[in-house]
Structures are given as C-alpha cells and as structure tokens.
Design a protein around this motif. Structure first.
Motif, PDB file in Angstrom:
ATOM      1  N   TYR A   7       0.843  -1.201   0.000  1.00  0.00           N
ATOM      2  CA  TYR A   7       0.000   0.000   0.000  1.00  0.00           C
ATOM      3  C   TYR A   7       0.876   1.249   0.000  1.00  0.00           C
ATOM      4  N   ALA A  12      -2.159   3.865  -3.171  1.00  0.00           N
ATOM      5  CA  ALA A  12      -3.299   4.443  -2.448  1.00  0.00           C
ATOM      6  C   ALA A  12      -3.918   5.576  -3.256  1.00  0.00           C
ATOM      7  N   ARG A  16      -7.743   5.760  -5.622  1.00  0.00           N
ATOM      8  CA  ARG A  16      -8.811   6.760  -5.454  1.00  0.00           C
ATOM      9  C   ARG A  16      -8.882   7.729  -6.634  1.00  0.00           C
ATOM     10  N   CYS A  63     -11.169  -3.598  -4.716  1.00  0.00           N
ATOM     11  CA  CYS A  63     -10.264  -3.197  -3.650  1.00  0.00           C
ATOM     12  C   CYS A  63      -9.254  -2.181  -4.192  1.00  0.00           C
ATOM     13  N   ALA A  64      -8.446  -1.649  -3.295  1.00  0.00           N
ATOM     14  CA  ALA A  64      -7.456  -0.639  -3.686  1.00  0.00           C
ATOM     15  C   ALA A  64      -6.519  -1.182  -4.757  1.00  0.00           C
ATOM     16  N   ARG A 124      -3.769 -12.037  -3.138  1.00  0.00           N
ATOM     17  CA  ARG A 124      -4.179 -10.789  -3.773  1.00  0.00           C
ATOM     18  C   ARG A 124      -3.781 -10.682  -5.245  1.00  0.00           C
TER      19      ARG A 124
ATOM     20  N   ASP B 348      -8.781  -5.184   1.299  1.00  0.00           N
ATOM     21  CA  ASP B 348      -7.630  -4.442   1.814  1.00  0.00           C
ATOM     22  C   ASP B 348      -7.618  -4.501   3.339  1.00  0.00           C
ATOM     23  N   VAL B 406      -2.702   2.916   7.089  1.00  0.00           N
ATOM     24  CA  VAL B 406      -1.986   2.169   6.056  1.00  0.00           C
ATOM     25  C   VAL B 406      -2.471   2.577   4.671  1.00  0.00           C
ATOM     26  N   MET B 407      -3.773   2.860   4.578  1.00  0.00           N
ATOM     27  CA  MET B 407      -4.352   3.232   3.280  1.00  0.00           C
ATOM     28  C   MET B 407      -4.156   4.716   2.949  1.00  0.00           C
ATOM     29  N   HIS B 408      -3.333   5.374   3.731  1.00  0.00           N
ATOM     30  CA  HIS B 408      -3.043   6.804   3.506  1.00  0.00           C
ATOM     31  C   HIS B 408      -4.315   7.643   3.535  1.00  0.00           C
ATOM     32  N   LEU B 409      -5.211   7.314   4.465  1.00  0.00           N
ATOM     33  CA  LEU B 409      -6.462   8.093   4.573  1.00  0.00           C
ATOM     34  C   LEU B 409      -6.387   9.021   5.788  1.00  0.00           C
TER      35      LEU B 409
END
Lengths: 142, 409
Positions: A7, A12, A16, A63-64, A124, B348, B406-409
């Motif tokens: 990640y 990330a 998005r 998923c991401a 994954r 995730d 971890v997800m950079h949020l």
C-alpha cells in the motif's frame, strides 16, 4: 510481508484516482471482468480505431489493488496500438506470475511496476491482474 | 470450571503464528480449528481401524462399521432426531441441501408451485432451489428483512401460501449472525402443507439444537464448522419423507439387489450413502460431539455473548466502522460481526489485519443476493468460537485502528 511495499502512496492515490473511471461516449469494445471469489467486477470500455486504442475507461467496484491496477493500466494503454496493449498485458501478467523478473524488461510498465510486490501475496494476485485479464480478453476478440 | 485460556491448549493450531504474529483466528463461520481429541480420533481410525465398513466379514471391517454407525447414533442424539436411520452422512451441508433439492425437490415440485427461501441464505441453500425452480417451472420467492436485520414477519405470513411446496431457511445467517424463528416458520409451512428445510450450518456449532422441537422436515449441517474434519456433513430427514424419495447418488452400498436391468435400493440410511463413506471423518465427528457436549452449549453461548458484548461497544466508538446485523431488536445475536471500514475495501482490510496475525473473512460470504440487498459489494466478517478470548478482540480492534493509516487516509 511488508504492508508499506504494497500500500504505497502511489497505489493508495491511484486507487482513489477517478480520472479514468467513467463511461466513454462511443466505446467500440466493452468487456466485463469479474472476480467470483470476492464479487468484485469492472467494466472496461475501449474506443478502438485503425488498430489503435484511442480512448479507454472503466467503471465498477473493487479493492485498492484492483482499482489502482486498472487505473494505471488505462494510463498505459491509452493512445497505444492494440498490439502494444496486448504486449503490455503479457508483460504485466508475467510480472505478477514472476515469469518475467528482469527490471529492464518491465520498464515499459512504468508506474504499474509498483504492483510487482503483489506477487508475494498469493491471496491478492487476482486483484492485480483482474483488469489486465479483462483487457486481454477484450483484445482477443479484435 | 476451566478458564478459556486453559482449553486454548486443546487446539494445537492456535499456538501457531501468522505473519510472525500470534494467530488470532476469527473466521469460525468459515471453518473451526480442531481439538487434539478430534485429530487423534482421525489418526486413530486410519492408524488402527481402517477397513471398508459394511463389506468385509472380518474383524477390522466390523470395527470400522462400528465406528461409522456409532457416529450416526451420536449425531442422532446430538440433534435429538428420532432414529439413527434418519441421519444421512454427506460431505457437507451443501451436499445435504443438494440431496434434498435433487431428490425431494425435483420429485415433488411441479410447474406453478412455489418455493420460499430468505434473502439471508448462503448460496448452498439458495442455488439448489433456484435450480429446482428453473427445472420445474416453479416460482422462487424470498422473505426479506426488517430494518433491524430480522426476517420480515409480514413476508413470513404472506409469502408462505397454499402454493408453497418447500420453505428453506437458515437457522442462523452466516452474515448477519441472527437466529431466525425456525419453529414458527415450520409451523407456518406445515399449516399450508409445505415442508421445511433448515440449514443448521451456523447454528449447530453454537447452540443446542432439537430437530423434533423445531419440527424440521430436513436439517443440514457441516462437520467442519463444529470442530470436526472437513468432508463429513449431515442430513437429517423425517423417515417418511426419506423413504418416499428416490436416491440421490447410486452405486455401491446403497442397493438391496441388482440385476442386469433393475435395482432394488437399500433401506435408510444406506439408500442415500452410495460408495465408500468418510469413516475417518465420522470418527472425528464423534470426538467433536464428545468435546462439545462435555463443554456444554450453555458455556459456549456465554463465552460468545461475552465476546460480543466486549467487542461491539468498542467498535461502535470508532466512527469509521460500519456494522451489519448488529442492531437487532430481539435477543438473537450470535458471535458473528459483519463490518466495513469506511472508504476501504474489505479485501484491503483483511490483508492489513492478516499482517497483524488476525484472520477474518472478506468478500460476499457466499451470500451475493444478501449483499446486493444490503447494498454492499462485500464486507468483512469476524466470527467467534469457544476458544476465542478478549485478547483476540483486543488484537483485532488494535489492527482495525491501523487500517485507515496504512491506506493513507
């Protein structure tokens, strides 16, 4: 397994990134990819003319890893010839399967090389390759 | 009374690590870990008693037959079935449910008849009925949910009608973790002349089940979700229904007499057990039932409730956690917590928990129509069993708190 190597900020961000997530006005090929074990699905839209991918986009959920992979794939194939896109798909799937490990050979994948570490996470792998398999089957019909 | 941490030692695998962290196993809805006694029963069978049951006229085969038939009697008593011959061994609940669908369903459902199931069914109690409905031109109807996740009372009243031939319902939803009023639904089904099929996969491991008290016509469950090996499952059916049904699979051991052009089938239960069966699995199932009965369901329920009461308030405090099936107005919640982390895909989430040694399920939980109904593409699920501790919950929640970072949020 190192989470930071999976990640990354790039992945990330790309997960998005909605720049490529929309419908095309005039797609010539629409192809659906589906992951039966998790229910994730994407629809890939391509506008192909004169052997070239003039435009590409996708819709769907995932998923991401699958979203980032799809987004980066579209950045890579837009404006390329169908033959080049097929070659890139081969290269990406080969990278994830660890069949192609030479960094120089993988250079063409550009940002998508960031997904190389997914090959260390068997659970994954299918997320990373979903869009590329979808592309592959879309182009096979061409 | 033994503390939870003491009987942790009964389960060798729980001492393992995952990704370098102590294993926190919270995927019991998918399958449970096995106690040493079950593993020993399996090894004991293959190491000392293995022969083909029902066939050889030698002592070893007789011993194998005894082990297999003893498992049937233990299972019969475990779910309070009237007779051992009403217990059919299968490979899992899925096979049990398919047996009913293909044998009873295809024989008794006609064009225009209705089959009623709930939207909260696992694919194993949904797809077979879809197949029967398609094959026979019957209508598949769904009981939907109240806003608190429980089955709609109105749907139960209105959808089960004179046209209904089969009602198939899970006793506990594998996603929502809510106990359904199967006794009441059975009464309603019987009042219109329908039969009721109950999927006990998520109930039998966690609560005392009495198939006669609930008046189930058929009842199915898997051994591996209640401490037993994979590959042994159970179908209970009322004798008069099983007797009237054609066999599901045919071949060895299910016959009375075979000629070139005709076969007389064996009596129950052999009629439904074609071919060599999973005797080692049956030996494991017996040991698992012994373990559970010694433990008592009262204790299991109290452990799971304590974990639920410990985890839920903590989860509700985290603004980014979304919960499903956790707001029931009835006292019917079991140890299954289905959740999402806002803005993060369940896969995730489970990958991130995995690196902390925490095993949870992510995906559609083999309940895609329910996911669609809940307007979710996928969810995460933590499911508890008797060996889980508050420390497991602590590890899980601590790992959850890392997810968004971890997800950079």
């Amino acid at each position: 397994m190192n989470l930071e190597s999976i990640y990354t900020e790039l992945i990330a961000e790309q997960s998005r990134n909605t720049a490529n997530k929309h419908h095309l006005v005039a797609p010539t090929v629409t192809s659906q990819g589906h992951n039966p074990s998790c229910g994730d699905e994407i629809t890939l839209e391509l506008e192909i003319a004169d052997g070239k991918i003039k435009d590409a986009s996708f819709t769907g959920v995932g998923c991401a890893i699958s979203q980032a992979s799809t987004s980066m794939m579209i950045d890579l194939i837009k404006g390329e010839s169908v033959e080049k896109a097929k070659h890139l798909a081969e290269l990406f799937i080969g990278m994830i399967k660890r069949e192609i490990t030479d960094d120089e050979a993988l250079e063409e994948l550009d940002e998508a090389i960031a997904l190389k570490n997914i090959s260390n996470m068997p659970a994954r792998v299918k997320c990373a390759v979903l869009s590329w398999h979808t592309l592959d089957s879309a182009l096979k019909e061409k | 009374m033994r503390e939870v941490k003491d009987f942790h030692g009964d389960f060798p695998l729980l001492a393992n690590t995952m990704n370098g962290k102590p294993l926190v196993y919270l995927d019991n809805g998918a399958t449970t870990q096995k106690p040493e006694s079950v593993i020993q029963a399996m090894c004991g069978y293959y190491g000392g008693c293995n022969a083909n049951p029902h066939r050889g006229a030698y002592a070893l085969s007789v011993q194998a037959t005894d082990i297999y038939e003893n498992a049937r009697v233990r299972t019969q008593k475990f779910i309070n079935a009237p007779k051992p011959s009403e217990i059919i061994f299968t490979k899992n609940a899925t096979e049990s449910l398919n047996l009913i669908a293909y044998s009873y369903g295809l024989t008794n459902v006609k064009a225009g008849d209705e089959i009623v199931i709930t939207i909260a069914e696992h694919h194993s109690n949904l797809v077979p009925w879809q197949q029967v409905a398609q094959a026979k031109g019957a209508v598949l109807k769904y009981i939907y949910l109240e806003d608190d996740g429980n089955l709609s009372q109105q749907d139960i009243e209105e959808k089960i009608t004179e046209k209904t031939k089969i009602v198939a319902v899970t006793q506990v939803s594998n996603v929502l973790g809510l106990v359904n009023p199967v006794t009441e639904i059975a009464k309603k089904a019987h009042s219109v002349g329908a039969i009721i099929v109950v999927d006990g996969s998520q109930s039998v491991p966690h609560m005392a089940v009495d198939v006669q008290a609930m008046d189930a016509d058929f009842f199915a469950f898997s051994g591996h979700k209640l401490l037993s090996p994979m590959g042994i499952g159970v179908l209970y059916g009322k004798e008069k229904l099983l007797d009237a049904m054609p066999p599901f699979l045919t071949g060895g051991d299910m016959i009375e007499y075979v000629t070139e052009q005709h076969t007389d089938f064996a009596e129950l239960p052999a009629k439904f057990e074609a071919g060599t069966q999973n005797v080692g699995g049956a030996a494991g199932l017996t040991a698992a039932i012994d373990y559970l009965e010694n433990f008592t369901f009262e204790r299991i329920e109290s452990i799971e409730k304590e974990l639920l009461d410990y985890a839920l308030p903590q989860l509700r405090e985290l603004p980014y956690i979304e919960l499903y099936g956790c707001d029931t107005r009835k006292d019917n919640k079991t140890g299954i917590i289905t959740f999402n982390v806002k803005d993060v895909h369940p896969h995730d989430v489970s990958t991130i928990l995995d690196t902390e040694g925490v095993a949870v399920r992510a995906g559609h939980h083999c309940a895609q129509p329910l996911m669609k109904y809940l307007q979710q593409n996928a969810t995460c699920r933590a499911s508890f069993y008797l060996y889980n501790t508050k420390k497991d919950i602590d590890c899980w929640i601590a790992a959850l708190k890392k997810v968004r970072t971890v997800m950079h949020l």
